[in-house]
Design a protein around this motif. Structure first.
Motif, mmCIF file in Angstrom:
data_model
loop_
_atom_site.group_PDB
_atom_site.id
_atom_site.type_symbol
_atom_site.label_atom_id
_atom_site.label_comp_id
_atom_site.label_asym_id
_atom_site.label_seq_id
_atom_site.Cartn_x
_atom_site.Cartn_y
_atom_site.Cartn_z
ATOM 1 N N TYR A 187 -1.686 29.409 -1.774
ATOM 2 C CA TYR A 187 -2.724 29.825 -0.665
ATOM 3 C C TYR A 187 -2.363 31.074 -0.514
ATOM 4 O O TYR A 187 -1.639 31.628 -0.266
ATOM 5 C CB TYR A 187 -2.403 28.459 0.525
ATOM 6 N N LEU A 226 13.222 32.003 7.264
ATOM 7 C CA LEU A 226 11.829 31.514 6.575
ATOM 8 C C LEU A 226 12.107 31.029 5.279
ATOM 9 O O LEU A 226 12.096 30.001 4.579
ATOM 10 C CB LEU A 226 10.565 31.903 6.473
ATOM 11 N N ALA A 235 13.350 27.704 2.794
ATOM 12 C CA ALA A 235 12.888 27.276 2.080
ATOM 13 C C ALA A 235 12.904 26.855 0.811
ATOM 14 O O ALA A 235 13.203 26.085 -0.346
ATOM 15 C CB ALA A 235 11.063 28.476 2.351
ATOM 16 N N LYS A 242 15.710 23.864 0.039
ATOM 17 C CA LYS A 242 14.998 22.944 -0.044
ATOM 18 C C LYS A 242 13.977 22.730 -1.354
ATOM 19 O O LYS A 242 13.909 21.657 -2.376
ATOM 20 C CB LYS A 242 13.828 22.704 1.393
ATOM 21 N N ASN A 243 13.622 23.959 -1.781
ATOM 22 C CA ASN A 243 13.244 23.642 -3.322
ATOM 23 C C ASN A 243 13.295 23.851 -4.338
ATOM 24 O O ASN A 243 13.641 23.835 -4.960
ATOM 25 C CB ASN A 243 12.350 25.280 -3.425
ATOM 26 N N LEU A 303 7.181 34.199 -2.491
ATOM 27 C CA LEU A 303 6.804 34.397 -0.795
ATOM 28 C C LEU A 303 6.295 35.811 -0.772
ATOM 29 O O LEU A 303 6.963 36.524 -0.913
ATOM 30 C CB LEU A 303 6.968 33.755 0.205
ATOM 31 N N PHE A 358 0.402 36.021 5.057
ATOM 32 C CA PHE A 358 0.732 34.934 3.852
ATOM 33 C C PHE A 358 0.409 34.633 2.255
ATOM 34 O O PHE A 358 -0.983 33.959 3.090
ATOM 35 C CB PHE A 358 1.681 33.272 4.185
ATOM 36 N N GLN A 371 1.431 32.651 -0.925
ATOM 37 C CA GLN A 371 2.493 32.244 -1.171
ATOM 38 C C GLN A 371 2.047 31.351 -2.672
ATOM 39 O O GLN A 371 1.326 30.238 -2.500
ATOM 40 C CB GLN A 371 3.595 30.636 -0.167
ATOM 41 N N ASN A 418 3.989 19.790 4.568
ATOM 42 C CA ASN A 418 4.806 20.388 5.253
ATOM 43 C C ASN A 418 4.840 21.358 6.031
ATOM 44 O O ASN A 418 4.139 22.071 6.754
ATOM 45 C CB ASN A 418 5.917 20.153 4.681
ATOM 46 N N ILE A 419 4.193 22.136 5.136
ATOM 47 C CA ILE A 419 3.797 23.748 4.924
ATOM 48 C C ILE A 419 1.983 24.129 5.895
ATOM 49 O O ILE A 419 2.196 24.369 6.745
ATOM 50 C CB ILE A 419 3.581 24.625 3.760
ATOM 51 N N ASP A 442 3.211 23.694 9.279
ATOM 52 C CA ASP A 442 3.972 24.092 10.206
ATOM 53 C C ASP A 442 2.935 25.126 11.412
ATOM 54 O O ASP A 442 1.631 25.862 11.101
ATOM 55 C CB ASP A 442 4.665 25.482 9.084
ATOM 56 N N ARG A 494 3.864 28.120 12.718
ATOM 57 C CA ARG A 494 4.046 29.304 13.139
ATOM 58 C C ARG A 494 2.501 30.068 11.514
ATOM 59 O O ARG A 494 2.501 31.257 11.737
ATOM 60 C CB ARG A 494 5.391 29.414 11.633
ATOM 61 N N HIS A 495 2.329 29.554 11.526
ATOM 62 C CA HIS A 495 0.528 29.967 10.671
ATOM 63 C C HIS A 495 -0.121 29.115 10.564
ATOM 64 O O HIS A 495 0.221 27.858 10.620
ATOM 65 C CB HIS A 495 1.309 30.459 9.407
ATOM 66 N N MET A 504 12.678 30.414 -4.334
ATOM 67 C CA MET A 504 11.824 31.216 -3.405
ATOM 68 C C MET A 504 12.099 32.511 -2.993
ATOM 69 O O MET A 504 12.690 32.635 -2.647
ATOM 70 C CB MET A 504 11.250 30.382 -1.819
HETATM 71 C C1 FMN Z 1 4.437 30.740 5.350
HETATM 72 C C2 FMN Z 1 5.755 29.596 5.418
HETATM 73 C C3 FMN Z 1 6.885 28.854 3.951
HETATM 74 C C4 FMN Z 1 7.298 27.136 3.735
HETATM 75 N N1 FMN Z 1 7.734 28.016 2.160
HETATM 76 C C5 FMN Z 1 8.468 26.638 2.376
HETATM 77 C C6 FMN Z 1 8.372 26.910 0.901
HETATM 78 O O1 FMN Z 1 8.406 26.900 0.675
HETATM 79 N N2 FMN Z 1 9.875 25.457 1.356
HETATM 80 C C7 FMN Z 1 9.982 24.880 2.057
HETATM 81 O O2 FMN Z 1 11.103 24.005 1.891
HETATM 82 N N3 FMN Z 1 9.416 24.731 3.193
HETATM 83 C C8 FMN Z 1 8.970 26.361 3.356
HETATM 84 N N4 FMN Z 1 8.757 26.346 5.214
HETATM 85 C C9 FMN Z 1 8.894 26.076 5.725
HETATM 86 C C10 FMN Z 1 8.177 24.413 6.120
HETATM 87 O O3 FMN Z 1 6.923 24.765 6.806
HETATM 88 C C11 FMN Z 1 8.514 22.911 6.677
HETATM 89 O O4 FMN Z 1 8.869 23.762 8.257
HETATM 90 C C12 FMN Z 1 9.863 23.390 6.001
HETATM 91 O O5 FMN Z 1 9.658 22.443 5.028
HETATM 92 C C13 FMN Z 1 11.290 22.429 6.735
HETATM 93 O O6 FMN Z 1 10.212 20.518 7.082
HETATM 94 P P1 FMN Z 1 11.317 19.966 7.646
HETATM 95 O O7 FMN Z 1 11.438 20.017 8.748
HETATM 96 O O8 FMN Z 1 10.644 18.198 7.292
HETATM 97 O O9 FMN Z 1 12.518 19.945 7.037
HETATM 98 C C14 FMN Z 1 7.705 27.238 4.689
HETATM 99 C C15 FMN Z 1 6.455 27.542 6.115
HETATM 100 C C16 FMN Z 1 5.945 28.861 6.347
HETATM 101 C C17 FMN Z 1 5.280 29.089 7.660
#
Ligand code: FMN
Length: 149
Positions: free
Chosen positions: A6, A22, A26, A29-30, A39, A46, A48, A63-64, A67, A69-70, A90
């Motif tokens: 994306y 970040l 990520a 968690k991944n 990324l 971004f 990713q 989830n992403i 978020d 922030r974007h 990641m």
């Molecule tokens: C550009 C971008 C890329 C992200 N990539 C990941 C990712 O690959 N894996 C991940 O777990 N969270 C990623 N996040 C963060 C998630 O949006 C989210 O904040 C995170 O999964 C925490 O979720 P939780 O509060 O449910 O634990 C990314 C955020 C942004 C802004």
């Protein structure tokens, strides 16, 4: 398995520290979800790529997307049976990495290496070079015929 890529627009400024944080979160968690990818951030955008089990990818992308922030602009996904980046939980690719991996540089390196060393699988190297030239031609003629930015 699924591969998904994306493009999104950041809603805040990201400096190297923020990006590194970040990416670290990520990748931790991944690792648990067996998701891999990379990324890249430049000029407020971004890109990713993530890959893994369908359910894990769907859940992570939900989830992403949420978020704040974007804002995700567009996304494509496809079924895959093999990971492209099995070792990258990641990986934050930086601008410097990309400059060095411009298609032209890759092809130059390939041809230089081929000249300086005797390589086994010589035909495969040629095939790879031509494959890159082919893809580059297709991509570039498409993108510059329909510029979006
Ligand atoms: C550009 C971008 C890329 C992200 N990539 C990941 C990712 O690959 N894996 C991940 O777990 N969270 C990623 N996040 C963060 C998630 O949006 C989210 O904040 C995170 O999964 C925490 O979720 P939780 O509060 O449910 O634990 C990314 C955020 C942004 C802004």
């Amino acid at each position: 398995m699924k591969g998904l890529v994306y493009v999104s627009e950041a809603t805040m400024k990201f400096d190297q520290t923020k990006l590194a944080n970040l990416t670290l979160k990520a990748s931790n968690k991944n690792k648990l979800l067996k998701i891999t990818g990379y990324l890249y951030y430049e000029k407020n955008r971004f890109i990713q790529y993530i890959e893994g089990d369908d359910l894990s990818i769907d859940a992570l992308f939900e989830n992403i997307k949420k978020d704040q922030r974007h804002n995700v602009i567009n996304v494509i996904s496809q079924e895959i049976n093999k990971r492209r980046f099995p070792a990258w939980q990641m990986n934050q690719l930086k601008k410097e990495d990309f400059v060095r991996t411009k298609m032209e540089h890759l092809i130059t390196d390939l041809l230089l290496l081929k000249r300086n060393k005797t390589v086994d699988k010589e035909n495969e190297w040629d095939r790879m070079a031509w494959e890159m030239i082919d893809r580059m031609a297709k991509l570039r003629t498409m993108v510059y015929k329909y510029p979006f930015a």
